[in-house]
Design a protein around this motif. Structure first.
Motif, PDB file in Angstrom:
ATOM      1  N   VAL A 116       0.870  -1.169   0.000  1.00  0.00           N
ATOM      2  CA  VAL A 116       0.000   0.000   0.000  1.00  0.00           C
ATOM      3  C   VAL A 116       0.911   1.224   0.000  1.00  0.00           C
ATOM      4  CG1 VAL A 116      -1.772   1.273   1.263  1.00  0.00           C
ATOM      5  CG2 VAL A 116      -1.793  -1.226   1.282  1.00  0.00           C
ATOM      6  N   LEU A 117       0.683   2.132  -0.953  1.00  0.00           N
ATOM      7  CA  LEU A 117       1.512   3.332  -1.043  1.00  0.00           C
ATOM      8  C   LEU A 117       1.044   4.386  -0.047  1.00  0.00           C
ATOM      9  CD1 LEU A 117       1.722   3.770  -4.924  1.00  0.00           C
ATOM     10  CD2 LEU A 117       3.378   2.661  -3.418  1.00  0.00           C
ATOM     11  N   ASP A 118       2.009   5.061   0.579  1.00  0.00           N
ATOM     12  CA  ASP A 118       1.681   6.209   1.423  1.00  0.00           C
ATOM     13  C   ASP A 118       1.222   7.351   0.524  1.00  0.00           C
ATOM     14  OD1 ASP A 118       2.464   4.952   3.809  1.00  0.00           O
ATOM     15  OD2 ASP A 118       4.559   5.578   3.537  1.00  0.00           O
ATOM     16  N   ARG A 119       0.207   8.066   0.952  1.00  0.00           N
ATOM     17  CA  ARG A 119      -0.370   9.151   0.145  1.00  0.00           C
ATOM     18  C   ARG A 119       0.688  10.169  -0.290  1.00  0.00           C
ATOM     19  NH1 ARG A 119      -5.383  11.676  -1.175  1.00  0.00           N
ATOM     20  NH2 ARG A 119      -6.527   9.986  -0.212  1.00  0.00           N
ATOM     21  N   ASP A 120       1.640  10.469   0.554  1.00  0.00           N
ATOM     22  CA  ASP A 120       2.646  11.472   0.186  1.00  0.00           C
ATOM     23  C   ASP A 120       3.609  10.973  -0.895  1.00  0.00           C
ATOM     24  OD1 ASP A 120       3.992   9.682   1.843  1.00  0.00           O
ATOM     25  OD2 ASP A 120       5.000  11.235   3.015  1.00  0.00           O
ATOM     26  N   ARG A 121       3.549   9.688  -1.253  1.00  0.00           N
ATOM     27  CA  ARG A 121       4.388   9.129  -2.326  1.00  0.00           C
ATOM     28  C   ARG A 121       3.620   8.849  -3.606  1.00  0.00           C
ATOM     29  NH1 ARG A 121       8.537   7.487  -3.742  1.00  0.00           N
ATOM     30  NH2 ARG A 121       8.098   5.317  -4.121  1.00  0.00           N
ATOM     31  N   TRP A 122       2.320   9.105  -3.626  1.00  0.00           N
ATOM     32  CA  TRP A 122       1.516   8.756  -4.797  1.00  0.00           C
ATOM     33  C   TRP A 122       2.053   9.366  -6.089  1.00  0.00           C
ATOM     34  CZ3 TRP A 122      -4.345   9.089  -3.151  1.00  0.00           C
ATOM     35  CH2 TRP A 122      -4.618   8.053  -2.235  1.00  0.00           C
ATOM     36  N   THR A 123       2.324  10.652  -6.094  1.00  0.00           N
ATOM     37  CA  THR A 123       2.776  11.320  -7.324  1.00  0.00           C
ATOM     38  C   THR A 123       4.082  10.697  -7.820  1.00  0.00           C
ATOM     39  OG1 THR A 123       1.691  13.373  -6.677  1.00  0.00           O
ATOM     40  CG2 THR A 123       3.424  13.538  -8.346  1.00  0.00           C
ATOM     41  N   THR A 124       5.051  10.585  -6.945  1.00  0.00           N
ATOM     42  CA  THR A 124       6.361  10.031  -7.320  1.00  0.00           C
ATOM     43  C   THR A 124       6.254   8.569  -7.735  1.00  0.00           C
ATOM     44  OG1 THR A 124       7.426  11.550  -5.785  1.00  0.00           O
ATOM     45  CG2 THR A 124       8.724   9.652  -6.511  1.00  0.00           C
ATOM     46  N   ALA A 125       5.533   7.768  -6.953  1.00  0.00           N
ATOM     47  CA  ALA A 125       5.423   6.338  -7.242  1.00  0.00           C
ATOM     48  C   ALA A 125       4.736   6.083  -8.581  1.00  0.00           C
ATOM     49  CB  ALA A 125       4.668   5.627  -6.120  1.00  0.00           C
ATOM     50  N   LEU A 126       3.691   6.830  -8.892  1.00  0.00           N
ATOM     51  CA  LEU A 126       2.995   6.625 -10.168  1.00  0.00           C
ATOM     52  C   LEU A 126       3.846   7.106 -11.338  1.00  0.00           C
ATOM     53  CD1 LEU A 126      -0.729   7.343  -9.238  1.00  0.00           C
ATOM     54  CD2 LEU A 126       0.544   5.184  -9.207  1.00  0.00           C
ATOM     55  N   ASP A 127       4.625   8.170 -11.138  1.00  0.00           N
ATOM     56  CA  ASP A 127       5.575   8.604 -12.170  1.00  0.00           C
ATOM     57  C   ASP A 127       6.620   7.510 -12.427  1.00  0.00           C
ATOM     58  OD1 ASP A 127       4.266  11.031 -12.416  1.00  0.00           O
ATOM     59  OD2 ASP A 127       5.770  12.173 -11.280  1.00  0.00           O
ATOM     60  N   GLU A 128       7.097   6.864 -11.363  1.00  0.00           N
ATOM     61  CA  GLU A 128       8.079   5.786 -11.502  1.00  0.00           C
ATOM     62  C   GLU A 128       7.465   4.577 -12.218  1.00  0.00           C
ATOM     63  OE1 GLU A 128       9.286   5.164  -7.451  1.00  0.00           O
ATOM     64  OE2 GLU A 128      10.609   6.931  -7.452  1.00  0.00           O
ATOM     65  N   LEU A 129       6.217   4.263 -11.897  1.00  0.00           N
ATOM     66  CA  LEU A 129       5.539   3.158 -12.579  1.00  0.00           C
ATOM     67  C   LEU A 129       5.351   3.462 -14.066  1.00  0.00           C
ATOM     68  CD1 LEU A 129       2.935   2.175  -9.878  1.00  0.00           C
ATOM     69  CD2 LEU A 129       4.601   0.634 -10.912  1.00  0.00           C
ATOM     70  N   THR A 130       5.035   4.702 -14.384  1.00  0.00           N
ATOM     71  CA  THR A 130       4.901   5.096 -15.789  1.00  0.00           C
ATOM     72  C   THR A 130       6.198   4.835 -16.534  1.00  0.00           C
ATOM     73  OG1 THR A 130       3.196   6.750 -15.355  1.00  0.00           O
ATOM     74  CG2 THR A 130       4.526   7.062 -17.341  1.00  0.00           C
ATOM     75  N   GLU A 131       7.304   5.236 -15.942  1.00  0.00           N
ATOM     76  CA  GLU A 131       8.605   5.031 -16.590  1.00  0.00           C
ATOM     77  C   GLU A 131       8.936   3.538 -16.700  1.00  0.00           C
ATOM     78  OE1 GLU A 131      11.572   6.289 -18.801  1.00  0.00           O
ATOM     79  OE2 GLU A 131      10.076   7.632 -17.946  1.00  0.00           O
ATOM     80  N   ALA A 132       8.649   2.774 -15.669  1.00  0.00           N
ATOM     81  CA  ALA A 132       8.981   1.344 -15.652  1.00  0.00           C
ATOM     82  C   ALA A 132       8.163   0.537 -16.659  1.00  0.00           C
ATOM     83  CB  ALA A 132       8.762   0.781 -14.247  1.00  0.00           C
ATOM     84  N   HIS A 133       6.962   1.000 -16.988  1.00  0.00           N
ATOM     85  CA  HIS A 133       6.080   0.223 -17.870  1.00  0.00           C
ATOM     86  C   HIS A 133       5.874   0.867 -19.244  1.00  0.00           C
ATOM     87  CE1 HIS A 133       5.266  -2.743 -14.833  1.00  0.00           C
ATOM     88  NE2 HIS A 133       5.190  -1.760 -13.966  1.00  0.00           N
ATOM     89  N   ARG A 134       6.737   1.807 -19.579  1.00  0.00           N
ATOM     90  CA  ARG A 134       6.671   2.455 -20.894  1.00  0.00           C
ATOM     91  C   ARG A 134       6.757   1.400 -21.996  1.00  0.00           C
ATOM     92  NH1 ARG A 134       6.707   7.377 -21.524  1.00  0.00           N
ATOM     93  NH2 ARG A 134       7.788   7.912 -19.622  1.00  0.00           N
ATOM     94  N   GLY A 135       5.883   1.496 -22.995  1.00  0.00           N
ATOM     95  CA  GLY A 135       5.899   0.566 -24.118  1.00  0.00           C
ATOM     96  C   GLY A 135       5.096  -0.700 -23.897  1.00  0.00           C
ATOM     97  N   GLU A 136       4.499  -0.861 -22.728  1.00  0.00           N
ATOM     98  CA  GLU A 136       3.708  -2.058 -22.457  1.00  0.00           C
ATOM     99  C   GLU A 136       2.236  -1.830 -22.806  1.00  0.00           C
ATOM    100  OE1 GLU A 136       6.514  -3.830 -18.896  1.00  0.00           O
ATOM    101  OE2 GLU A 136       4.436  -3.380 -18.434  1.00  0.00           O
TER     102      GLU A 136
END
Length: 120
Positions: free
Chosen positions: A6-26
């Motif tokens: 479960v992500l902490d609310r204060d990390r939502w923006t950063t964590a979702l940006d990281e997921l976007t980068e990790a799953h680019r092209g999928e």
């Protein structure tokens, strides 16, 4: 063994940006699991564009398409006023993100790697 965190609310923006980068092209599927209306697919294995949290409007946005002539339009699914974001990326066949809204409806975002010869 599958690991969900479960992500902490204060990390939502950063964590979702990281997921976007990790799953680019999928490819990505978006499912809405709502007790009131049942299980609904919003998108099935479409090119993933991005996943983001906008704290100003308190909304999670997942976007598909917009990256090729085959899928030129970006389609967005929004979850307003999310109360929880869970991420499963370790020990699962397909990585996934679950966003729970204030009414307990869940949006499940599942990522699929693109294999050789698969057009995205």
């Amino acid at each position: 063994m599958a690991e969900t965190r479960v992500l902490d609310r204060d990390r939502w923006t950063t964590a979702l940006d990281e997921l976007t980068e990790a799953h680019r092209g999928e490819l990505v599927s978006i499912e809405v699991l709502d007790p009131a209306i049942g299980h609904q697919y919003e998108a099935e294995r479409l090119p993933f564009s991005y996943l983001a949290y906008d704290p100003k409007d308190d909304v999670v946005i997942v976007a598909v398409g917009g990256r090729s002539a085959r899928y030129p339009v970006v389609l967005r699914h929004m979850v307003e006023h999310p109360k929880e974001i869970d991420v499963s990326t370790v020990g699962v066949p397909e990585p996934a993100v679950r966003v729970l809204d204030r009414d307990d409806a869940a949006t499940l975002i599942t990522f699929f790697a693109v294999g050789p010869g698969t057009e995205s």
